[in-house]
Motif scaffolding. Sequence first.
Motif, PDB file in Angstrom:
ATOM      1  N   ILE A   1     -68.661 -10.045 -52.331  1.00  0.00           N
ATOM      2  CA  ILE A   1     -69.061  -8.653 -52.550  1.00  0.00           C
ATOM      3  C   ILE A   1     -69.504  -8.449 -53.993  1.00  0.00           C
ATOM      4  O   ILE A   1     -70.536  -7.834 -54.276  1.00  0.00           O
ATOM      5  CB  ILE A   1     -67.897  -7.701 -52.210  1.00  0.00           C
ATOM      6  N   ARG A   2     -68.733  -8.998 -54.921  1.00  0.00           N
ATOM      7  CA  ARG A   2     -69.058  -8.874 -56.348  1.00  0.00           C
ATOM      8  C   ARG A   2     -70.413  -9.519 -56.653  1.00  0.00           C
ATOM      9  O   ARG A   2     -71.250  -8.925 -57.345  1.00  0.00           O
ATOM     10  CB  ARG A   2     -67.951  -9.544 -57.168  1.00  0.00           C
ATOM     11  N   ARG A   3     -70.633 -10.711 -56.126  1.00  0.00           N
ATOM     12  CA  ARG A   3     -71.888 -11.428 -56.399  1.00  0.00           C
ATOM     13  C   ARG A   3     -73.100 -10.680 -55.857  1.00  0.00           C
ATOM     14  O   ARG A   3     -74.131 -10.574 -56.534  1.00  0.00           O
ATOM     15  CB  ARG A   3     -71.827 -12.834 -55.785  1.00  0.00           C
ATOM     16  N   VAL A   4     -72.978 -10.160 -54.646  1.00  0.00           N
ATOM     17  CA  VAL A   4     -74.105  -9.450 -54.038  1.00  0.00           C
ATOM     18  C   VAL A   4     -74.394  -8.163 -54.812  1.00  0.00           C
ATOM     19  O   VAL A   4     -75.554  -7.849 -55.114  1.00  0.00           O
ATOM     20  CB  VAL A   4     -73.823  -9.147 -52.554  1.00  0.00           C
ATOM     21  N   LYS A   5     -73.350  -7.431 -55.152  1.00  0.00           N
ATOM     22  CA  LYS A   5     -73.537  -6.174 -55.891  1.00  0.00           C
ATOM     23  C   LYS A   5     -74.177  -6.430 -57.247  1.00  0.00           C
ATOM     24  O   LYS A   5     -75.153  -5.774 -57.626  1.00  0.00           O
ATOM     25  CB  LYS A   5     -72.187  -5.465 -56.064  1.00  0.00           C
ATOM     26  N   VAL A   6     -73.635  -7.397 -57.984  1.00  0.00           N
ATOM     27  CA  VAL A   6     -74.184  -7.731 -59.299  1.00  0.00           C
ATOM     28  C   VAL A   6     -75.624  -8.229 -59.160  1.00  0.00           C
ATOM     29  O   VAL A   6     -76.515  -7.839 -59.924  1.00  0.00           O
ATOM     30  CB  VAL A   6     -73.311  -8.800 -59.991  1.00  0.00           C
ATOM     31  N   GLY A   7     -75.862  -9.072 -58.167  1.00  0.00           N
ATOM     32  CA  GLY A   7     -77.191  -9.638 -57.960  1.00  0.00           C
ATOM     33  C   GLY A   7     -78.241  -8.579 -57.679  1.00  0.00           C
ATOM     34  O   GLY A   7     -79.354  -8.615 -58.219  1.00  0.00           O
ATOM     35  N   ILE A   8     -77.893  -7.621 -56.821  1.00  0.00           N
ATOM     36  CA  ILE A   8     -78.838  -6.551 -56.462  1.00  0.00           C
ATOM     37  C   ILE A   8     -79.180  -5.701 -57.686  1.00  0.00           C
ATOM     38  O   ILE A   8     -80.350  -5.400 -57.958  1.00  0.00           O
ATOM     39  CB  ILE A   8     -78.253  -5.670 -55.340  1.00  0.00           C
TER      40      ILE A   8
ATOM     41  N   LYS B   1     -67.100   0.217 -61.322  1.00  0.00           N
ATOM     42  CA  LYS B   1     -67.569   1.574 -61.556  1.00  0.00           C
ATOM     43  C   LYS B   1     -68.777   2.000 -60.725  1.00  0.00           C
ATOM     44  O   LYS B   1     -68.974   3.182 -60.487  1.00  0.00           O
ATOM     45  CB  LYS B   1     -67.928   1.742 -63.039  1.00  0.00           C
ATOM     46  N   ILE B   2     -69.595   1.040 -60.300  1.00  0.00           N
ATOM     47  CA  ILE B   2     -70.832   1.408 -59.596  1.00  0.00           C
ATOM     48  C   ILE B   2     -70.642   1.227 -58.093  1.00  0.00           C
ATOM     49  O   ILE B   2     -70.331   0.134 -57.624  1.00  0.00           O
ATOM     50  CB  ILE B   2     -72.019   0.569 -60.096  1.00  0.00           C
ATOM     51  N   LYS B   3     -70.836   2.293 -57.349  1.00  0.00           N
ATOM     52  CA  LYS B   3     -70.593   2.271 -55.910  1.00  0.00           C
ATOM     53  C   LYS B   3     -71.891   2.499 -55.139  1.00  0.00           C
ATOM     54  O   LYS B   3     -72.618   3.452 -55.416  1.00  0.00           O
ATOM     55  CB  LYS B   3     -69.579   3.356 -55.516  1.00  0.00           C
ATOM     56  N   PHE B   4     -72.183   1.627 -54.210  1.00  0.00           N
ATOM     57  CA  PHE B   4     -73.285   1.838 -53.272  1.00  0.00           C
ATOM     58  C   PHE B   4     -73.089   0.893 -52.095  1.00  0.00           C
ATOM     59  O   PHE B   4     -72.354  -0.094 -52.175  1.00  0.00           O
ATOM     60  CB  PHE B   4     -74.657   1.618 -53.935  1.00  0.00           C
ATOM     61  N   GLU B   5     -73.727   1.210 -50.999  1.00  0.00           N
ATOM     62  CA  GLU B   5     -73.559   0.423 -49.780  1.00  0.00           C
ATOM     63  C   GLU B   5     -74.326  -0.892 -49.897  1.00  0.00           C
ATOM     64  O   GLU B   5     -75.512  -0.908 -50.248  1.00  0.00           O
ATOM     65  CB  GLU B   5     -74.068   1.216 -48.573  1.00  0.00           C
ATOM     66  N   LEU B   6     -73.648  -1.980 -49.579  1.00  0.00           N
ATOM     67  CA  LEU B   6     -74.256  -3.304 -49.689  1.00  0.00           C
ATOM     68  C   LEU B   6     -74.780  -3.777 -48.336  1.00  0.00           C
ATOM     69  O   LEU B   6     -74.185  -3.468 -47.295  1.00  0.00           O
ATOM     70  CB  LEU B   6     -73.228  -4.317 -50.205  1.00  0.00           C
TER      71      LEU B   6
ATOM     72  N   ASP C   1     -67.776  -8.615 -69.002  1.00  0.00           N
ATOM     73  CA  ASP C   1     -67.531  -7.170 -69.084  1.00  0.00           C
ATOM     74  C   ASP C   1     -68.548  -6.388 -68.258  1.00  0.00           C
ATOM     75  O   ASP C   1     -68.209  -5.415 -67.584  1.00  0.00           O
ATOM     76  CB  ASP C   1     -67.579  -6.706 -70.539  1.00  0.00           C
ATOM     77  N   VAL C   2     -69.824  -6.832 -68.318  1.00  0.00           N
ATOM     78  CA  VAL C   2     -70.882  -6.173 -67.542  1.00  0.00           C
ATOM     79  C   VAL C   2     -70.601  -6.297 -66.055  1.00  0.00           C
ATOM     80  O   VAL C   2     -70.674  -5.321 -65.297  1.00  0.00           O
ATOM     81  CB  VAL C   2     -72.271  -6.779 -67.875  1.00  0.00           C
ATOM     82  N   PHE C   3     -70.261  -7.496 -65.616  1.00  0.00           N
ATOM     83  CA  PHE C   3     -70.001  -7.723 -64.192  1.00  0.00           C
ATOM     84  C   PHE C   3     -68.785  -6.936 -63.717  1.00  0.00           C
ATOM     85  O   PHE C   3     -68.777  -6.390 -62.608  1.00  0.00           O
ATOM     86  CB  PHE C   3     -69.792  -9.218 -63.924  1.00  0.00           C
TER      87      PHE C   3
END
Length: 223
Positions: free
Chosen positions: A128-135, A75-80, A67-69
């Motif tokens: 994309i999901r992994r990098v965003k979550v990881g950051i 919902k969270i947007k930013f440039e990767l 659910d967190v991921f």
Amino acid sequence: YHVAKYQDVESEFDVTVKKISKYEAPKLDEDFYKSIGCKDAKDFADKTQEALASEVKKSNFEHFKLDVFNYIEEKIKFELPESLVNRENEGLVANYIKEQGFKDEDEAIQKDKKGFEKQKKKLAQIAIRRVKVGILLAELSKIKDITVPDSDVIKSFNDQIAHYPEEYKKSLYSYYQENPHAFEQLRGPLLEDKVVEFLKDTALLKPKKVSLEQFEKISQSRD
């Protein structure tokens, strides 16, 4: 067949049947309890309940983490950083090619172009999901001073390889001792879980009691 390279390939197998076995319900007596390391029926019941509770707790945590991921992704947007996304994507594609038994990307396209292109699109989204979550989780770990000591990494590693042959264990120990970067990669999933555990403990959640059958149905629907 699960490996794309061998799908639709006509094959013949010679099989030697060495043994045929069947499951039979054991007799719940003193000999049975002792054979599985229990003192008696009560000890067996207590350990079974403890193991079941542990599995449910673990599964519940995995649901929360998912659910967190999903929330982070949607919902969270930013440039990767493009370089990180590309590197993650290249690694995922390389692993897929290896798992499917292809020599390289050219062979994957030649023998399974439609399936490979479909998988590449899926892997691009996963990257994309992994990098965003990881950051985000890495940043949160810094802000909240959440760390994973070497002792926890070593314990987790030992638990994972507990049932491996001794010779294989020795080769793994040598590999991680000689490759500090590989050892640090073992820390990543543990730190991830620790940050998610922090979010779970601090989130305004409303616990909901369900039966074991209901919980199993929920779990199956999300798999």
